[in-house]
Motif scaffolding. Structure first.
Motif, PDB file in Angstrom:
ATOM      1  N   PHE A  22      38.672  38.644  40.671  1.00 41.32           N
ATOM      2  CA  PHE A  22      39.077  39.973  39.229  1.00 41.32           C
ATOM      3  C   PHE A  22      37.315  40.172  38.804  1.00 41.32           C
ATOM      4  CE2 PHE A  22      39.085  40.599  34.482  1.00 41.32           C
ATOM      5  CZ  PHE A  22      39.273  41.775  34.586  1.00 41.32           C
ATOM      6  N   ILE A  23      36.279  39.119  38.693  1.00 42.66           N
ATOM      7  CA  ILE A  23      35.480  39.516  38.284  1.00 42.66           C
ATOM      8  C   ILE A  23      34.231  40.527  38.934  1.00 42.66           C
ATOM      9  CG2 ILE A  23      32.901  38.442  36.792  1.00 42.66           C
ATOM     10  CD1 ILE A  23      35.304  35.526  36.068  1.00 42.66           C
ATOM     11  N   ILE A  24      34.256  39.810  39.695  1.00 37.91           N
ATOM     12  CA  ILE A  24      33.506  40.548  41.349  1.00 37.91           C
ATOM     13  C   ILE A  24      33.874  41.642  41.378  1.00 37.91           C
ATOM     14  CG2 ILE A  24      32.429  37.983  41.914  1.00 37.91           C
ATOM     15  CD1 ILE A  24      33.700  38.414  44.240  1.00 37.91           C
ATOM     16  N   GLN A  25      34.542  41.986  41.480  1.00 41.03           N
ATOM     17  CA  GLN A  25      35.146  43.257  41.805  1.00 41.03           C
ATOM     18  C   GLN A  25      35.993  44.365  40.378  1.00 41.03           C
ATOM     19  OE1 GLN A  25      39.213  43.020  44.180  1.00 41.03           O
ATOM     20  NE2 GLN A  25      38.659  41.753  45.507  1.00 41.03           N
ATOM     21  N   GLN A  26      35.366  44.372  39.529  1.00 41.83           N
ATOM     22  CA  GLN A  26      35.773  44.912  38.055  1.00 41.83           C
ATOM     23  C   GLN A  26      34.839  45.606  38.253  1.00 41.83           C
ATOM     24  OE1 GLN A  26      35.985  42.679  34.565  1.00 41.83           O
ATOM     25  NE2 GLN A  26      34.414  43.809  33.490  1.00 41.83           N
ATOM     26  N   ASP A  64      42.598  50.203  32.639  1.00 39.43           N
ATOM     27  CA  ASP A  64      43.410  50.287  34.409  1.00 39.43           C
ATOM     28  C   ASP A  64      43.656  49.662  35.405  1.00 39.43           C
ATOM     29  OD1 ASP A  64      44.410  52.818  33.384  1.00 39.43           O
ATOM     30  OD2 ASP A  64      43.227  53.882  33.921  1.00 39.43           O
ATOM     31  N   TYR A  65      42.394  48.926  35.058  1.00 40.17           N
ATOM     32  CA  TYR A  65      42.091  48.147  36.229  1.00 40.17           C
ATOM     33  C   TYR A  65      42.606  46.536  35.670  1.00 40.17           C
ATOM     34  CZ  TYR A  65      39.770  44.646  39.335  1.00 40.17           C
ATOM     35  OH  TYR A  65      39.675  43.382  39.330  1.00 40.17           O
ATOM     36  N   ILE A  66      43.146  46.507  34.481  1.00 41.02           N
ATOM     37  CA  ILE A  66      43.878  44.854  34.281  1.00 41.02           C
ATOM     38  C   ILE A  66      45.297  45.047  34.300  1.00 41.02           C
ATOM     39  CG2 ILE A  66      44.389  43.997  32.653  1.00 41.02           C
ATOM     40  CD1 ILE A  66      41.719  43.997  31.139  1.00 41.02           C
ATOM     41  N   ASN A  67      45.302  47.063  34.028  1.00 43.11           N
ATOM     42  CA  ASN A  67      47.311  46.765  34.752  1.00 43.11           C
ATOM     43  C   ASN A  67      47.849  47.431  35.947  1.00 43.11           C
ATOM     44  OD1 ASN A  67      47.683  46.949  31.955  1.00 43.11           O
ATOM     45  ND2 ASN A  67      47.088  49.300  32.369  1.00 43.11           N
ATOM     46  N   PHE A  68      46.346  47.626  36.721  1.00 41.69           N
ATOM     47  CA  PHE A  68      46.954  47.543  38.421  1.00 41.69           C
ATOM     48  C   PHE A  68      47.131  45.872  38.465  1.00 41.69           C
ATOM     49  CE2 PHE A  68      45.592  47.165  42.911  1.00 41.69           C
ATOM     50  CZ  PHE A  68      46.579  47.699  43.544  1.00 41.69           C
ATOM     51  N   GLU A  69      46.572  45.197  38.138  1.00 40.62           N
ATOM     52  CA  GLU A  69      46.897  43.899  38.353  1.00 40.62           C
ATOM     53  C   GLU A  69      47.941  42.830  38.162  1.00 40.62           C
ATOM     54  OE1 GLU A  69      43.659  41.530  39.759  1.00 40.62           O
ATOM     55  OE2 GLU A  69      43.688  43.369  41.123  1.00 40.62           O
ATOM     56  N   LEU A  70      48.094  43.877  37.206  1.00 36.79           N
ATOM     57  CA  LEU A  70      49.215  43.222  35.973  1.00 36.79           C
ATOM     58  C   LEU A  70      50.690  43.497  37.071  1.00 36.79           C
ATOM     59  CD1 LEU A  70      48.478  43.313  32.399  1.00 36.79           C
ATOM     60  CD2 LEU A  70      48.882  41.231  33.602  1.00 36.79           C
ATOM     61  N   ALA A  71      50.425  44.622  37.460  1.00 34.05           N
ATOM     62  CA  ALA A  71      51.591  44.968  37.958  1.00 34.05           C
ATOM     63  C   ALA A  71      51.884  44.394  39.072  1.00 34.05           C
ATOM     64  CB  ALA A  71      51.362  46.986  38.404  1.00 34.05           C
ATOM     65  N   LEU A 112      45.038  38.112  32.220  1.00 33.54           N
ATOM     66  CA  LEU A 112      44.935  39.254  31.849  1.00 33.54           C
ATOM     67  C   LEU A 112      45.169  39.903  30.719  1.00 33.54           C
ATOM     68  CD1 LEU A 112      46.280  40.098  35.680  1.00 33.54           C
ATOM     69  CD2 LEU A 112      43.812  40.276  35.028  1.00 33.54           C
ATOM     70  N   ASN A 113      46.374  39.401  29.838  1.00 37.47           N
ATOM     71  CA  ASN A 113      46.725  40.171  29.373  1.00 37.47           C
ATOM     72  C   ASN A 113      45.599  39.735  28.025  1.00 37.47           C
ATOM     73  OD1 ASN A 113      49.533  40.980  29.595  1.00 37.47           O
ATOM     74  ND2 ASN A 113      50.374  38.744  29.739  1.00 37.47           N
ATOM     75  N   LEU A 114      45.510  38.570  27.982  1.00 38.24           N
ATOM     76  CA  LEU A 114      44.163  38.468  26.778  1.00 38.24           C
ATOM     77  C   LEU A 114      43.025  39.263  27.375  1.00 38.24           C
ATOM     78  CD1 LEU A 114      43.529  35.918  24.722  1.00 38.24           C
ATOM     79  CD2 LEU A 114      42.745  35.203  26.477  1.00 38.24           C
TER      80      LEU A 114
END
Length: 290
Positions: free
Chosen positions: A84-88, A98-105, A174-176
């Motif tokens: 998550f960190i290196i691909q941010q 958008d990136y976080i929401n994609f991960e959550l989805a 991710l939610n945090l």
């Protein structure tokens, strides 16, 4: 097995805690954490494969349902965060959202795909344990995505369970991160207490208490790093524990009364339960803090 596993897990936990205090960047911390977990996993596998024989079916289920996922879920969790960190992506808050929401989805799809087993795990059911967590009782091809390709050291669902535990923690992470963006860098907006709780006892006592709670697994079903608990409690009780790992090391080196504060807690509670002192009195009358 229990003694070996406890020592190995505690050693891993201590190394991870020390790492969080000494490593400068988050990327370096999670990269090093992955290596520590990988080393511990290798030691666990070597012990089970060469030095230990399961006493019975219950012993085998305990290992593959509880013991092994403790180690493997940490490993998967750290890999998730490192990626998550290196691909941010670069950009502002909206791009990051958008990136976080994609991960959550993506996580939601994982849980939906494994809904039946996820419900089995969350409900605490045991009726299918012999099928899920003993070797040889599964179709390798049917579980190929979640199989380690080692029939001696794997069951049909131990790796899948590890992924579920890791992904639950990753979802919380991710939610945090999403809440931090929403609340301008703060994890959450909390109302100001009129009478905030402040820790007024010895700081080492609080460290002893926190380590005891984490060791018992009372938070998040035992799947949480000590650092997160420390940060939360320091904030709640308005106390700076400083190098808490060194305080914990001092506790482990005590020659007598290694759990002195926990002993005091037990004594104080027993006296209250027996109504042998005035409940309106100050606790300091009965407990002498160091």
């Amino acid at each position: 097995m229990q003694i070996f596993v406890e020592r190995l897990y505690n050693a891993l936990d201590s190394e991870l805690n020390e790492l969080s205090l000494n490593v400068h960047t988050t990327e370096e911390q999670y990269s090093a954490s992955i290596l520590l977990c990988k080393k511990a996993m290798a030691n666990l596998k070597n012990y089970i494969s060469s030095s230990y024989s399961f006493e019975n079916t219950e012993d085998e289920i305990l290992f593959f349902k509880t013991v092994k996922p403790q180690f493997y879920s940490k490993y998967i969790y750290f890999i998730n965060i490192y990626n998550f960190i290196i691909q941010q992506p670069l950009g502002g808050d909206e791009i990051l959202k958008d990136y976080i929401n994609f991960e959550l989805a993506d996580l939601k799809r994982f849980f939906d795909h494994n809904q039946a087993f996820y419900q089995y795990y969350r409900s605490g059911s045991t009726q299918m344990d012999e099928v899920y967590f003993t070797r040889g009782g599964f179709n390798v091809q049917a579980e190929l995505d979640d199989f380690e390709e080692d029939e001696v050291y794997s069951t049909g669902h131990d790796y899948k369970l590890s992924k579920i535990i890791a992904n639950e923690r990753y979802q919380d992470y991710l939610n945090l991160e999403l809440a931090k963006i929403t609340n301008n860098g703060n994890p959450q907006s909390e109302p100001t207490l009129e009478l905030p709780l402040t820790w007024t006892a010895n700081k080492t006592d609080l460290v002893e208490l926190i380590y005891a709670l984490v060791s018992l697994g009372v938070f998040n079903n035992g799947n949480i790093e000590i650092k997160l608990v420390m940060d939360f409690i320091q904030n709640v009780f308005q106390v700076d524990l400083g190098s808490y790992y060194h305080k914990y090391t001092d506790i482990t080196r005590r020659k007598k009364e290694r759990t002195s504060f926990l002993d005091k807690l037990k004594f104080a509670l027993l006296r209250r339960m027996d109504d042998k002192f005035d409940i309106t009195a100050s606790p300091q009358q009965y407990i002498k803090f160091e």
